[in-house]
Design an enzyme around this catalytic site. Structure first.
Site: not given
Ligand code: PDD
Length: 292
Positions: A39, A156, A188, A212
């Protein structure tokens, strides 16, 4: 909720623009059964898409890493995004885009033949005043939790169960979000990249398969360097973060968001730091300029 949020959205599904309550995806869809999909979230300010080229590039990379044929050219993706913005008269908000390996007509661990059409869904999320989020004035509070996600976080994918659980852990702890840690180091945030500021130095984890590769991260680091700010891409621990001068997160929907508390420790004077505030201003200004 405003009048607009209650309106029936027009969403995009596999070539058609349909009212949201008429949109359908198969129960055999690989996205539904196996989280076999990727996505993108692109923000929209004043009806224009921010960092669009970056999101398109990462989408292509995510698909390639999973051997899913990219169903569209960048120009086609842009046209789809723009059409959805127009049909929903979206001013401020996000476009969510998902591509899955499609519907093989049954459940099977083996990938379907490569010519199985992928499923493409896009929808708008209306967020009036997205750039004026009041949280940016106060800053957010985070806790740390172990990172038990899979090892290819650079793709992702729609496997968001643990990030979603992490967000709930944060809520339960009475704070806003969680930072993942692995081997004692911050990877993260649940849905954002994490930064600390020590002295005048901006520190954020280096790129790899553990995080990411944020599109906002890449833009913010570029703007920071252009503004002669010092940037260091390396891992940091929660202990280092707790005594940092500032901290912040970045994402397409939060832009640059100051963090004022980590695991109960207040940073600086407990208010958003000046580097985070400045970077937010620069990011919003520059990305509006290049919005399409
Ligand atoms: N999340 N890290 C993770 C795990 C993310 O899910 C995101 C984005 C980011 C920031 O990437 P970018 O700057 O390209 O948005 C980092 C989106 C916004 C979401 O899931 O809603």
């Amino acid at each position: 909720m405003g009048e607009k949020t209650r309106m029936t959205r027009t969403v995009y599904v596999n070539g058609d623009y349909v009212p949201e309550n008429e949109a359908k995806v198969s129960v055999f869809d690989r996205g539904f059964l196996m989280a076999d999909g990727v996505y993108e979230v692109t923000s929209v300010l004043d009806g224009k898409l921010l960092d669009f080229a970056g999101h398109c590039k990462r989408l292509a990379r995510s698909l390639a890493e999973l051997d899913i044929t990219n169903p569209h050219t960048d120009a086609e993706w842009l046209a789809l995004h723009r059409e959805l913005v127009a049909r929903n008269a979206l001013q401020d908000g996000m476009i969510y885009l998902q591509v899955t390996r499609g519907n093989p007509g049954d459940r099977d661990f083996v990938f379907p033949p490569a010519d199985t059409p992928c499923t493409v869904v896009l929808f708008t999320q209306d967020k009036p005043g997205l750039a004026d989020n009041p949280a940016a004035k106060t800053g957010i509070r985070v806790i740390s939790i172990p990172d038990i996600r899979w090892g290819r976080r650079d793709i992702k994918t729609v496997q968001l169960l643990y990030p979603s659980m992490g967000k709930m852990m944060a809520k339960k702890a009475g704070v806003d979000d969680a930072w993942f840690t692995e081997d004692g180091l911050v990877t993260e945030g649940t849905s954002n990249n994490a930064y600390i500021v020590v002295g005048n130095k901006i520190i954020t984890r280096h790129l790899g398969t553990e995080i990411l590769h944020g599109i906002t991260r890449s833009a913010v680091l570029r703007f920071a360097r252009e503004a002669q700010m010092e940037v260091e891409e390396r891992s940091f621990s929660i202990d280092e973060a707790k005594v940092a001068d500032e901290a912040f997160i970045t994402s397409a929907s939060a832009f640059v968001m100051p963090v004022v508390e980590i695991d109960g420790a207040s940073l600086g004077d407990g208010k958003p730091g000046h580097i985070a505030r400045r970077l937010r201003e620069i990011y919003l200004e520059e990305s509006r300029k290049s919005a399409v």
